[in-house]
Structures are given as C-alpha cells and as structure tokens.
Enzyme design. Structure first.
Site, PDB file in Angstrom:
ATOM      1  N   GLU A 204       0.840  -1.201   0.000  1.00  0.00           N
ATOM      2  CA  GLU A 204       0.000   0.000   0.000  1.00  0.00           C
ATOM      3  C   GLU A 204       0.874   1.250   0.000  1.00  0.00           C
ATOM      4  O   GLU A 204       0.386   2.350   0.231  1.00  0.00           O
ATOM      5  CB  GLU A 204      -0.922   0.017   1.209  1.00  0.00           C
ATOM      6  CG  GLU A 204      -0.221   0.094   2.558  1.00  0.00           C
ATOM      7  CD  GLU A 204      -1.152   0.466   3.697  1.00  0.00           C
ATOM      8  OE1 GLU A 204      -1.392   1.675   3.866  1.00  0.00           O
ATOM      9  OE2 GLU A 204      -1.623  -0.440   4.390  1.00  0.00           O
TER      10      GLU A 204
ATOM     11  N   CYS B 164      -2.881  -2.943   3.985  1.00  0.00           N
ATOM     12  CA  CYS B 164      -2.501  -4.053   4.871  1.00  0.00           C
ATOM     13  C   CYS B 164      -2.997  -5.426   4.427  1.00  0.00           C
ATOM     14  O   CYS B 164      -2.621  -6.435   5.029  1.00  0.00           O
ATOM     15  CB  CYS B 164      -2.970  -3.803   6.309  1.00  0.00           C
ATOM     16  SG  CYS B 164      -2.234  -2.336   7.051  1.00  0.00           S
TER      17      CYS B 164
ATOM     18  N   HIS C 147      -2.944  -9.972  11.773  1.00  0.00           N
ATOM     19  CA  HIS C 147      -2.434  -8.686  11.314  1.00  0.00           C
ATOM     20  C   HIS C 147      -2.220  -7.809  12.549  1.00  0.00           C
ATOM     21  O   HIS C 147      -3.078  -7.746  13.434  1.00  0.00           O
ATOM     22  CB  HIS C 147      -3.431  -8.021  10.365  1.00  0.00           C
ATOM     23  CG  HIS C 147      -3.138  -6.579  10.118  1.00  0.00           C
ATOM     24  ND1 HIS C 147      -1.935  -6.148   9.599  1.00  0.00           N
ATOM     25  CD2 HIS C 147      -3.869  -5.454  10.355  1.00  0.00           C
ATOM     26  CE1 HIS C 147      -1.935  -4.834   9.505  1.00  0.00           C
ATOM     27  NE2 HIS C 147      -3.099  -4.388   9.963  1.00  0.00           N
TER      28      HIS C 147
END
Length: 510
Positions: free
Chosen positions: A133, A167, A298
């Site tokens: 990203e 992400c 994550h």
C-alpha cells in the site's frame, strides 16, 4: 483427541509426497486414546480442503532495516506516560528507514535473499505477485521493477502483478498464487509472493505504530505449510477507517477508534464464516480451542492481536453454549453480556479470561511485530513467520514430541478487507530450512538503536522527498548519504531520481 487425529489425517496424506523417502503409515499417525487413525478412516472431505495439489508455503524470507528506535526511549522523548507504547501498544522496537530506501528497494532485497537462500534460479519462477500500500508510482507496478532480476535468465514469462489494499494486499496475492498452482494452467514452476511496505505517520499519537520491512514467500505444491483453501473466509465492508486520499502526502488519514472497532468486528465475522465452511467441508463442528493450535494476526500493534483473538473466543463461547471449551471465558460471560458503561473494564475482564488461551496459541505470533512494528501488508505474514520460528526453537530439542498443527491467520486491511485462512503444518518440517530462524535472530541482534531525534530527521527526509516528487521539483531532491543510516551488505537502495522521476537502484557490497 479426535480433532488431533483429523488434522493428522490431512498431514499424513501430503507428508508422503513432501519427504523424499517413503514413510511408514503407522509412524505417520498420531497415537490417541481411541487408537490409530487408519487410511480407511480418513474423511474424503478433509483431503479436499487442501486442494488437489496440497499447495502452500515452502519457504520464507524477511528483510528489515538494520536501524530501529526503542519504544521506551520514544515514550520519554514524546513526553507520554511510561508504558503507553510498550504496554498499551505492546511494542518494543520500531524499524524505520530514511529516503534511501523505498518499497521497491526492499522488495528487490528480499527477492535476492530468497533466491540465494534456497539456491533458486530465476527461470524456475513462473508467477510473481506483490502486495503493498506504499507504492511510489500510481501506475507502474513494483513487480515490473523486480523483473530487472530476470534479465540474465531471459525468463519474461512470469505471471502476476501488484495488488493494493491497505494491509491486505499481500494476502490477496498469496491466495492468487495458490490458486495458480492449484489451477489447470500451472506449468510446474514456483510462485513467489512479496509483501513490501513502509508504515509512516505524521507526528502525533499514531507515529509509534509505524514500521517497515518486506516478506517473501515461496509457493508450490506438496507444501509443508499447506493452505486449506476451501475454508478461507472473507469479510469485506465499506468504511473510512484508514485511507490515503492525498497524493501529496505519504501519511494516511486515520479514524483510530473506529478502525479498531472495524478490526474486531472483522475478526468475529470471519470466524463465523470459517466455522460455517468448516462444518460444510469437513462434516463436523468447529472448535476454536481444540481445532486450532496456533494463530497469527495482522498487527498494527501487538496488543490489538490479543484483543482480536479475545473477541473471537467470546463469540465462540456465545455461539456454542453447550460446549465446555474456554471454561474461564464462560465464567466471565455473564459479566461480558451485561450492558455496562465502561467498555475498557469489559475488555479487561475478557482479556484476563482469555490469557491462557492466548499464551498457548497466539503470543509467539507477535514476536516480529514487537521488534519491527507494523509491516502493513506483510504484518500477518510476519506473524506466521514468528510462529514457525518458535516451532523451530521448540523442536530443536529432539526429545520434544511433534504433533499436528493447524494455524489460523487473520488478515485485515482498512477500508475494509479481511480474511481468515488456515494452514496445516507438517510437524516433521525442517523449520530452520523453511524460515531461517537463526539468521533472522542474528540480524535482529545486529541492529543499531537510533535516538528519536535521528528517527524524526529520517521521517522529515522522507516527507521532503515525497513533497518534491509531488510538487514537480525533482531537481531539489538530494538523497541521504551512507553515513546517515548505514546499510547492511547486499542491500538494495535508492540511488537516484532523475528529471523524469525515474528511480535507479544499487546494491551495497557483500
């Protein structure tokens, strides 16, 4: 132990193809109270969850800069309360880089190291995908820059391209790579997935949640870390919790509290979908405590992983009232179900109740997050790597019994996109060969602590570079020198940006 036996059934099916020698069927099974699980007892549906080629991850490589800022020192520098970053966020150190590194240079470095560590040739790669990203170009993909490495092999028949979502993009690339290997179009070559990102925030409360690094995965059939593709669960919704609408800035806009809510909601929704698919494909009810041995999340910051896991456990308790699993949480359930004004107190009770379960299956998965910070798209992959490194150390003692493992991985990207994936891990795997545990630990130990003032100067240099590129003044770009933040040997770095904004890269000597 029925849950262990079922996992072992899956592992026994693909273990024979992973190892070069033929294994005796009886030694491939796990002895349980009900006896051995024979080949006739193996549910056909269980095998289908792996896919026809039992594809997944064969090897990892990770790159991170050799400099970091200590979070406890940063607390003092920022004038915040002691423990705000180290306890509240659960972080120890934060990797960072200045303007001499970008996502392309880090991707080139981690690709070089993956190829060298596993003695691979570039003509053996048939698919290469990148998740990020933090792109430096809104049109040209990072993958095309990586094709520089394929020139000598004259291999330009390489599928895949970049995927982008905050992400989450590398998880999408991983699923695409496995789909390619499982498809009728697979030509027998390896797939490579690269996650590369630099997480930076403007000065303020979000800046300590930064980090940077790149992770590379080698994907193929008969994998020791096999993806249970049919069980992959997704939850996608529209939300402005974290986004980057300003081309003139590298920094995101973040609605912090809302983003945390989205994360925890996605955890629960993905688990519910996974639970449904588990029953449909495997023919029995799913139990988070019995069917899952390890978990990776994550990690914007490591404490959030524990909170997400606690939300999953609580939902499991609510959805399965007749089950006896998670007894400590069931004791706390009446408190959690009461409408109380203090949300923090409710969360504290839940976290305390889930601590034993978290320490058992999740705590090892935040090791690299604590050391490096947020790797954005590479975050959940670094969590998976952390778990494998822990297994490598655990199994270094030959007397330790190796048992079948199912690992759950939760991927989340704001906006938002999320998935819950599971892997079957062969306990007979040579984990040192797969993830290079000793090398990763050695590189972590060699890193240099940098004072917060130098960290802020590096952030300022990145901001200036971004501004010059956006304002059309490339002639004003002056990159940092080697003496500012020294680079490790064999590290690719940004050498120059010309008047047409074309970036050139070089690699430090070995």
């Amino acid at each position: 132990r029925q849950d262990i036996d079922c996992i072992d059934c899956l592992l026994a099916l693909h273990r024979r193809d992973i190892h070069e020698h033929t294994m005796d069927t009886s030694s491939a099974s796990i002895q349980s109270e009900s006896g051995r699980c024979s080949s006739e007892e193996r549910p056909t549906k269980d095998r289908h969850a792996l896919g026809p080629r039992e594809s997944g991850i064969h090897a990892f490589e990770i790159y991170f800069p050799n400099t970091f800022v200590d979070q406890s020192v940063l607390e003092k520098h920022d004038g915040v309360g002691e423990g705000k970053y180290t306890i509240g966020l659960g972080q120890r150190r934060m990797a960072f880089c200045d303007d001499r590194q970008d996502v392309v240079s880090m991707a080139l470095t981690v690709l070089d190291r993956l190829m060298a560590s596993h003695s691979l040739r570039y003509d053996q790669i048939g698919w290469l995908g990148v998740g990020s990203e933090s792109h430096v170009d809104r049109c040209k993909s990072i993958k095309t820059a990586l094709m520089q490495r394929f020139v000598n092999s004259k291999n330009f028949d390489v599928g895949g391209v970049d995927q982008i979502n905050a992400c989450y993009a590398a998880t999408a690339s991983l699923l695409s790579a496995v789909n390619w290997v499982e498809s009728p179009f697979w030509d027998g070559r390896w797939a490579v997935v690269i996650a590369t990102d630099i997480a930076v925030y403007e000065k303020g409360p979000a800046r300590p949640t930064g980090g940077c690094g790149a992770v590379a995965l080698l994907i193929g059939e008969k994998a020791p870390i096999a993806l249970e593709g049919h069980l992959t669960a997704h939850h996608m919704q529209h939300a402005y919790d974290f986004y980057k609408p300003k081309p003139s800035s590298e920094y995101p806009l973040v609605d912090g509290h809302f983003s945390l809510q989205c994360y925890k909601t996605a955890c629960v929704e993905c688990l519910r979908t996974y639970r449904s698919k588990f029953r449909r494909h495997l023919g029995r009810s799913f139990c988070l405590e019995k069917d899952v041995q390890l978990a990776a999340f994550h990690a914007p910051f490591s404490r959030l992983c524990e909170k997400g896991f606690a939300q999953m456990v609580f939902d499991e308790v609510e959805q399965t009232p007749s089950c006896e699993c998670f007894s400590t949480v069931r004791t706390a359930q009446p408190i959690m179900s009461m409408p109380v004004d203090n949300e923090r107190e409710r969360e504290r009770v839940l976290l305390d109740a889930c601590k034993v379960a978290w320490d058992r299956c999740g705590a090892d998965g935040v090791y690299l997050s604590k050391e490096l910070g947020n790797l954005y798209t590479g975050s959940v992959l670094s969590g998976l790597l952390s778990q494998l490194m822990a297994l490598s150390q655990r199994y270094s003692d030959s007397d330790v019994k190796r048992t079948p493992i199912r690992l759950l991985g939760f991927a989340y990207g704001s906006g938002y996109a999320s998935s819950l994936v599971s892997f079957l891990i062969d306990p007979e795997t040579d984990f040192e060969a797969v993830c290079g545990t000793a090398d990763v630990h050695a590189r972590l130990q060699r890193r240099v602590a940098v004072e917060p003032t130098l960290f802020e100067e590096a952030m300022d240099r990145r901001e200036q570079l971004w501004t010059h590129c956006c304002e059309g003044t490339p002639e004003r770009i002056v990159l940092a020198t080697e003496t500012t933040l020294p680079l490790d040997p064999n590290t690719t770095y940004l050498q120059s940006i010309d008047q047409r904004y074309r970036r050139s890269y070089a690699t430090t000597a070995s």
